[in-house]
Scaffold this active site. Structure first.
Site, PDB file in Angstrom:
ATOM      1  N   THR A  97       0.847  -1.194   0.000  1.00  0.00           N
ATOM      2  CA  THR A  97       0.000   0.000   0.000  1.00  0.00           C
ATOM      3  C   THR A  97       0.881   1.243   0.000  1.00  0.00           C
ATOM      4  O   THR A  97       0.666   2.190  -0.766  1.00  0.00           O
ATOM      5  CB  THR A  97      -0.916   0.012   1.244  1.00  0.00           C
ATOM      6  OG1 THR A  97      -1.521  -1.268   1.368  1.00  0.00           O
ATOM      7  CG2 THR A  97      -1.985   1.068   1.124  1.00  0.00           C
ATOM      8  N   ASP A 392       3.117 -11.669   5.159  1.00  0.00           N
ATOM      9  CA  ASP A 392       3.749 -10.374   5.414  1.00  0.00           C
ATOM     10  C   ASP A 392       4.807 -10.496   6.506  1.00  0.00           C
ATOM     11  O   ASP A 392       5.913  -9.957   6.392  1.00  0.00           O
ATOM     12  CB  ASP A 392       2.704  -9.325   5.842  1.00  0.00           C
ATOM     13  CG  ASP A 392       1.828  -8.892   4.672  1.00  0.00           C
ATOM     14  OD1 ASP A 392       1.891  -9.545   3.609  1.00  0.00           O
ATOM     15  OD2 ASP A 392       1.079  -7.906   4.816  1.00  0.00           O
TER      16      ASP A 392
END
Ligand code: ADP
Ligand code: MG
Length: 543
Positions: A97, A392
């Protein structure tokens, strides 16, 4: 009669072309629109997106990489931004992001400079200088972290999971991720290398996310082939075979002429003997577990069961490789040649019913160089988001170890970088100076967005942050999103690998430069042509 001007047509019928500022404008607008879409998901107070595909299947996530890859985007420039997210995901596994938002902001700021009449090549050059400087500053402010420093690694892993719906289980998942990465990490003369392919991540719906488990070995979504075989073997001696336990089919269409029944019996006996020889070779090697990449026919199954050998068939090739790394076994092709030295070891191998399905757990291997994580969760959506969180966490832990450095998150590092860039801009002069300052402003979109997500006033927060960073010991001051105030992010355990930030800067600036240099869009047909969106909407984007 006037002479007809000869017309040269070089583009096919239906081709469309946009040039100059129009082309730039269309590209910038598309990239900005994409950034604006994912922006609200940034940080621990970021919102989730619900993505619905053609079949009505839904994905709920706030993972940037997942959002942009699930979205159907048609604008070519927006696709280039998606590439940024993909690269970020491949290189680091987190920060997607951030990378998309940063690219959008770099382009947005470039647009302002274009409007002031500054040429795109000057902007591109300035951005390149800024990106280079940013990497230098990152190297300087990054703090060291190594394999022994599990506490710091856990904080880094946990930071990557804030905002994911795994909430409560963050602590547990970061423990699992850090143990997995440090287990498979290899120290090559002080440089740590982590191959995440050596960490197998399996999902199984059922239980809760805190049941997610690190297995010092491998989990196979398989079952023991024969009911007469043991379901549990302690002190396993494992044979890995990539050939089949079956009668060899002749390559050519050979025919065997059988003229009387005794010949048939002899033929079958011989086949059976061949099978028995294979099994005998396994038994002689001392193996008590056989994991086979191909099939195992009924007859060898029967003999294996009689010899009390646990056997599993049709194991995936990729799992065979991991099994070799985890157990220390050598994968054997010619079963007849198998020997004691080829076998691997595990403390325990067992078949366990997990959420209704049989699974084989190869546990407690001695110093395995491949491990497994079995991700659990109550519903499909929860398991999926937990898996993305683990992804992640593994990525950032590996990234932190590989570059051996980390920085403070919550926008702290971005403010510090922006500050250093502005100093640098003062030193260079020329029009590039404006671009370097624009780059600094773009970095600040991260703390700005985090402040907005926490309901804080973005401008006031930026002003406070800048002045704190001007003072002594200000380097870690960022947006404490969870408490809606400015504070020391390292003290709040919000840490990120330096590699995440350097990758963001690298790919965002490269993509921006590439997009800025385009002054002509030629589409072979009308359909592929990104329309100039009327009134600031997003043209050519289908979602
Ligand atoms: P990305 O896809 O870029 O990783 P995230 O939604 O994971 O996006 O948000 C990452 C940002 O959130 C980083 O800037 C990180 O430092 C910040 N962040 C994470 N946890 C916290 C926290 N507890 N307080 C403030 N910022 C945080
Ligand atoms: Mg993240």
């Amino acid at each position: 009669m006037a002479q007809q001007q000869p017309q040269i047509i070089i583009l096919p019928e239906g081709a469309m072309r946009t040039q100059g500022r129009d082309a730039q404008g269309s590209n910038i607008m598309a990239a900005k629109a994409l950034a604006a879409m994912v922006r609200s998901t940034l940080g621990p107070r970021g919102m989730d997106k619900m993505l619905v595909d053609d079949l009505g299947d839904i994905v709920v996530t706030n993972d940037g990489a997942t959002i942009v890859s699930e979205m159907k985007v048609e604008h070519p420039a927006a696709k280039m931004v998606i590439e940024v997210a993909k690269t970020q995901d491949e290189e680091v596994g987190d920060g997607t992001t951030t990378a998309v938002v940063m690219t959008g902001e770099l382009l947005s700021n470039a647009e302002k400079l274009l409007e002031q009449g500054i040429h795109s090549t000057v902007i591109a050059r300035g951005y390149r200088m800024a990106a280079k400087k940013t990497q230098e500053v990152l190297e300087r402010i990054g703090k060291p972290v190594g394999l022994q420093d599990k506490a710091t690694l856990k904080k880094i892993a946990a930071t990557s999971m804030t905002g994911k719906s795994v909430g409560e289980s963050r602590e547990h998942l970061s423990e699992v991720a850090v143990s997995a990465v440090t287990q498979v990490a290899e120290d090559l003369n002080g440089r740590i290398s982590v191959d995440l392919d050596n960490i197998q991540v399996e999902k199984k719906q059922g239980g809760s996310v805190t049941d997610t488990e690190l297995i010092k070995g491998i989990v196979l979504d398989k079952e023991v082939v024969h009911p007469g075989m043991p379901k549990k073997v302690e002190n396993a001696r494992i044979a890995l075979v990539d050939g089949a336990f079956e009668v060899k089919k002749t390559e050519t269409d050979a025919q065997i002429q059988i003229t009387d029944p005794s010949q048939l019996q002899a033929f079958l006996d011989q086949e059976e003997k061949g099978m028995r020889d294979l099994v005998d070779a396994v038994v002689k090697s001392g193996a008590n577990v056989l994991l086979c990449q191909k099939g195992i026919e009924d007859i060898p199954q029967h003999y294996l069961a009689k010899a009390k050998i646990m056997a599993v068939k049709n194991v995936k090739e990729s799992d065979m490789k991991k099994l070799a790394k985890a157990t220390g076994a050598r994968v054997i092709t010619r079963v007849r040649d198998i020997s004691k030295e080829d076998l691997g070891n595990a403390k325990i191998i067992e078949e366990v019913k997990t959420a209704g399905d049989e699974m084989i757990y190869i546990r407690d291997c001695k110093n395995p160089k491949a491990v497994s994580i079995l991700v659990r969760g109550g519903t499909e959506h929860v398991v999926d988001e937990a898996e993305r969180s683990i992804h992640d966490a593994l990525g950032v832990t590996a990234a932190a170890l590989e570059q051996g450095k980390y920085v403070a998150g919550g926008g702290a590092v971005e403010i510090e970088l922006a500050k250093e860039l502005r100093k640098y801009a003062d030193s260079i002069g020329g029009r590039e100076q404006l671009a370097v300052n624009a780059f600094a402003d773009a970095l600040e979109v991260i703390p700005k967005t985090l402040a907005e997500s926490a309901g804080m006033d973005a401008i006031d927060t930026l002003v406070t942050l800048r002045s704190k960073h001007d003072g002594k010991d200000g380097v870690n001051i960022g947006v404490n999103v969870l408490e809606s105030k400015v504070g020391d992010m390292a003290a709040k355990n919000v840490l990120e690998p330096m590699k995440l930030k350097s990758q963001v800067v690298k790919s965002a600036s490269e993509a921006t430069e590439m997009i800025l240099r385009i002054d002509d869009i030629i589409a072979s047909s009308n359909k592929n042509m990104p329309a100039m969106p009327p009134g600031g909407g997003m043209g050519g984007m289908d979602y």
